[in-house]
Design a protein around this motif. Structure first.
Motif, PDB file in Angstrom:
ATOM      1  N   ARG A  12     -17.509 -21.678  -2.123  1.00 14.65           N
ATOM      2  CA  ARG A  12     -18.528 -21.219  -1.171  1.00 14.65           C
ATOM      3  C   ARG A  12     -19.696 -22.204  -1.106  1.00 14.65           C
ATOM      4  O   ARG A  12     -20.245 -22.457  -0.040  1.00 14.65           O
ATOM      5  CB  ARG A  12     -19.050 -19.840  -1.575  1.00 14.65           C
ATOM      6  CG  ARG A  12     -18.082 -18.698  -1.383  1.00 14.65           C
ATOM      7  CD  ARG A  12     -18.777 -17.361  -1.651  1.00 14.65           C
ATOM      8  NE  ARG A  12     -17.860 -16.246  -1.513  1.00 14.65           N
ATOM      9  CZ  ARG A  12     -17.330 -15.581  -2.540  1.00 14.65           C
ATOM     10  NH1 ARG A  12     -17.639 -15.932  -3.781  1.00 14.65           N
ATOM     11  NH2 ARG A  12     -16.512 -14.568  -2.333  1.00 14.65           N
ATOM     12  N   LYS A  64     -15.970 -18.890  -5.905  1.00 12.06           N
ATOM     13  CA  LYS A  64     -17.436 -18.925  -5.950  1.00 12.06           C
ATOM     14  C   LYS A  64     -17.950 -20.340  -5.753  1.00 12.06           C
ATOM     15  O   LYS A  64     -18.875 -20.583  -4.955  1.00 12.06           O
ATOM     16  CB  LYS A  64     -17.930 -18.362  -7.277  1.00 12.06           C
ATOM     17  CG  LYS A  64     -19.451 -18.307  -7.400  1.00 12.06           C
ATOM     18  CD  LYS A  64     -19.863 -17.689  -8.720  1.00 12.06           C
ATOM     19  CE  LYS A  64     -21.393 -17.651  -8.843  1.00 12.06           C
ATOM     20  NZ  LYS A  64     -21.816 -17.032 -10.138  1.00 12.06           N
ATOM     21  N   LYS A  65     -17.370 -21.303  -6.453  1.00 12.35           N
ATOM     22  CA  LYS A  65     -17.810 -22.694  -6.301  1.00 12.35           C
ATOM     23  C   LYS A  65     -17.476 -23.233  -4.921  1.00 12.35           C
ATOM     24  O   LYS A  65     -18.242 -24.020  -4.344  1.00 12.35           O
ATOM     25  CB  LYS A  65     -17.179 -23.565  -7.381  1.00 12.35           C
ATOM     26  CG  LYS A  65     -17.790 -23.373  -8.748  1.00 12.35           C
ATOM     27  CD  LYS A  65     -17.202 -24.348  -9.756  1.00 12.35           C
ATOM     28  CE  LYS A  65     -17.878 -24.183 -11.124  1.00 12.35           C
ATOM     29  NZ  LYS A  65     -17.298 -25.110 -12.145  1.00 12.35           N
TER      30      LYS A  65
END
Length: 312
Positions: free
Chosen positions: A119, A116-117
């Motif tokens: 991205r 997630k980070k």
């Protein structure tokens, strides 16, 4: 490959930290950007070899390649296209401990972050697309994989120029060169076990790999051309044993036998036999196809197949 394009290779390097998935990002000094480890193909290199070398040069981490996760293409000045091939690649605890990375004039820092980070931190949309391909593999539960590699022997002396038994035909000088050239690409996939036909041309093909790994190949007539032609081959036994072992391995055999080897890999893993299986078995000399399977559930089917060939 196009003569005008610039080719490169890299990896989505991953590890589990306290059971949580993390991927590796690099912060480049010159460009002040955040990207995935990658680099240009050196003369004479094959793409898989490049990917492993570049990851190690940029991060200090030695990896073995897993499943391919896509190809990014973008334009460079002056009107040249760059084509970058990527694989998933696990960074083991031993590889992390052995890393000698320090910030330098090319790489300012490396960073382990969640998908997630990552991205949000990657500087380029093409890198995010590759990351999304990787994320889909994770969602499908095929993070841990192992390769079975079907290798066709290198170029041998032709039958018309050989007076002895067919199984005793040796490699040509070009064949011997290519047997050495494929060692690094095979090692890029973490190969540790070698199974070969007992024909001399196969044994000579894997000899440089044996030497580099410090391992002795398992020699068997069960995947030889002679046995295939007289009906005594047992490809199913050899392939089944390798699937059950769940360890990276290469099987060196002959053009007429390779379709049987790939078919048995499909059957042993419950995979529908499609045209891609036939294509993967139609190998030139010294070429190989990498079949990626799930470590936790190899019977769930072939995840992907890729073919590599040295420049002949």
């Amino acid at each position: 490959m196009s003569d005008t394009a610039v080719y490169a290779a890299g990896a989505v390097v991953w590890r589990l930290i306290d059971g949580k998935l993390r991927v590796l990002l690099i912060h480049r000094t010159k460009y002040r950007d955040v990207t995935l480890p990658k680099g240009k193909v050196d003369p004479g290199e094959m793409l898989a070899e490049t990917a492993v070398r570049e990851v190690r040069e940029e991060t200090g981490i030695r990896v073995a390649l897993g499943v391919p996760v896509g190809v990014s293409k973008y334009w460079m000045r002056p009107k040249r296209q760059k084509v970058v091939h990527y694989w998933a690649a696990e960074a083991t605890d031993d590889a992390i401990r052995a890393s000698s990375f320090v910030p330098n004039h090319e790489i300012a820092a490396i960073e382990w972050v969640s998908v997630k980070k990552a991205r949000g931190r990657l500087s380029y949309p093409v890198d995010v697309e590759i990351l999304e391909n990787f994320a889909r593999l994770v969602d499908d539960g095929v993070l841990h994989t192992f390769p079975l590699i079907a290798l066709r022997h290198a170029k041998a002396v032709s039958r018309s120029d050989w007076d002895g038994a067919d199984a005793e035909r040796p490699l040509t000088e070009k064949g011997l060169r290519h047997a050495k050239a494929i060692v690094a690409p095979l090692r890029a996939f973490g190969v540790r076990r070698i199974v070969t036909s007992d024909a001399e041309r196969c044994r000579q093909t894997v000899a440089p790999l044996e030497k580099k790994l410090g391992r002795v190949a398992r020699v068997t007539a069960k995947i030889s051309q002679d046995a295939w032609e007289d009906g005594t081959a047992d490809v199913r036994f050899v392939v089944g044993k390798r699937v059950r072992s769940r360890k990276p391995a290469v099987l060196c055999s002959h053009g007429p036998v390779l379709p049987g080897i790939l078919s048995e890999m499909a059957l042993a893993t419950g995979t529908m036999h499609g045209s891609y299986v036939s294509s993967a078995s139609a190998l030139n000399v010294a070429a190989f196809s990498v079949v990626h399977l799930s470590v936790t559930n190899p019977g769930s089917g072939i995840i992907s197949i890729e073919t590599h060939e040295p420049k002949l």
